[in-house]
Design a protein around this motif. Structure first.
Motif: not given
Length: 241
Positions: A36-61
């Motif tokens: 919703q903020v970065a416009g990044d729809h990488n599957p790794l950022h899906d809530v139920k993704a087995p390899r979910f990782c916190v977005p680097g953009d959010l850490l930057f923010a």
């Protein structure tokens, strides 16, 4: 539908939990920020993704909002941060420091050299502009580089993550700041590609600096037009959800 980083006394509070100097991001918060903020729809950022990782953009923010702006500001990510992992944000001491977990494992190495006084509105404007560039990364900027190099990622298990980010600023920005794409390059090494995206930072008074983002693409194979077209179609469908 995109959502801006809110203004106010706690503009990023919707995207993290905090207890003193400890901070953590759950999967829903990370996913919402990415999409919703970065416009990044990488599957790794899906809530139920087995390899979910916190977005680097959010850490930057979060880091930018916590420590402010500086003339030289760089983040180097040390592996994937899983949802719910507590991070300790230390007092700023010197031009380099680490953000680590409770167990001492380092997740982000920060270079924060020569602080630039700025108000919150200017910091938030730069955050919005900088993370918003991620919405242009795939497929717009990355796919032409992959096609030219004759490689692509595994469409069944795409692995594309930010490795590091850097900003060089001559002065603090105004609230009308914009981050505009410039050059991009890709270097292949075996099954991995290192990608660099460059940006120019400017506001109503002119150019104030430059930025770059480095990405890692793993699991490379020979480029396949049909397979990549299916990936792009599926990605656009995710954007519309």
């Amino acid at each position: 539908m995109s959502t801006s980083v809110a203004s106010g006394s706690e503009p990023l509070s919707a995207f993290h939990h905090q207890d003193g100097d400890r901070l953590w991001v759950d999967a829903d918060q990370g996913s919402r920020f990415a999409k919703q903020v970065a416009g990044d729809h990488n599957p790794l950022h899906d809530v139920k993704a087995p390899r979910f990782c916190v977005p680097g953009d959010l850490l930057f923010a979060l880091i930018t909002h916590r420590y402010g702006l500086s003339q030289r500001f760089a983040l180097s990510f040390r592996g994937m941060l899983r949802a719910g992992t507590p991070l300790v944000f230390p007092p700023r001491s010197g031009s380099e420091f680490a953000i680590a977990g409770d167990d001492g494992r380092e997740y982000v190495h920060v270079t924060h050299d020569t602080p630039l006084p700025s108000d919150e509105a200017a910091r938030l404007a730069l955050i919005r502009a900088y993370v918003g560039c991620s919405g242009e990364t795939f497929p717009d900027r990355l796919c032409p580089l992959l096609a030219e190099a004759g490689v692509m990622f595994n469409p069944q298990r795409p692995f594309l993550v930010y490795d590091s980010m850097a900003l060089d600023l001559e002065r603090a920005p105004g609230i009308d700041v914009a981050v505009n794409p410039q050059d991009a390059s890709l270097t292949v090494s075996g099954k991995r590609a290192d990608v660099r995206f460059d940006y120019r930072i400017e506001d109503g008074e002119g150019v104030i600096g430059h930025a770059a983002k480095w990405m890692v693409v793993s699991g490379l194979r020979a480029y396949d037009d049909e397979a990549m077209a299916e990936v792009i179609d599926a990605y656009h469908a995710r954007r519309r959800e």
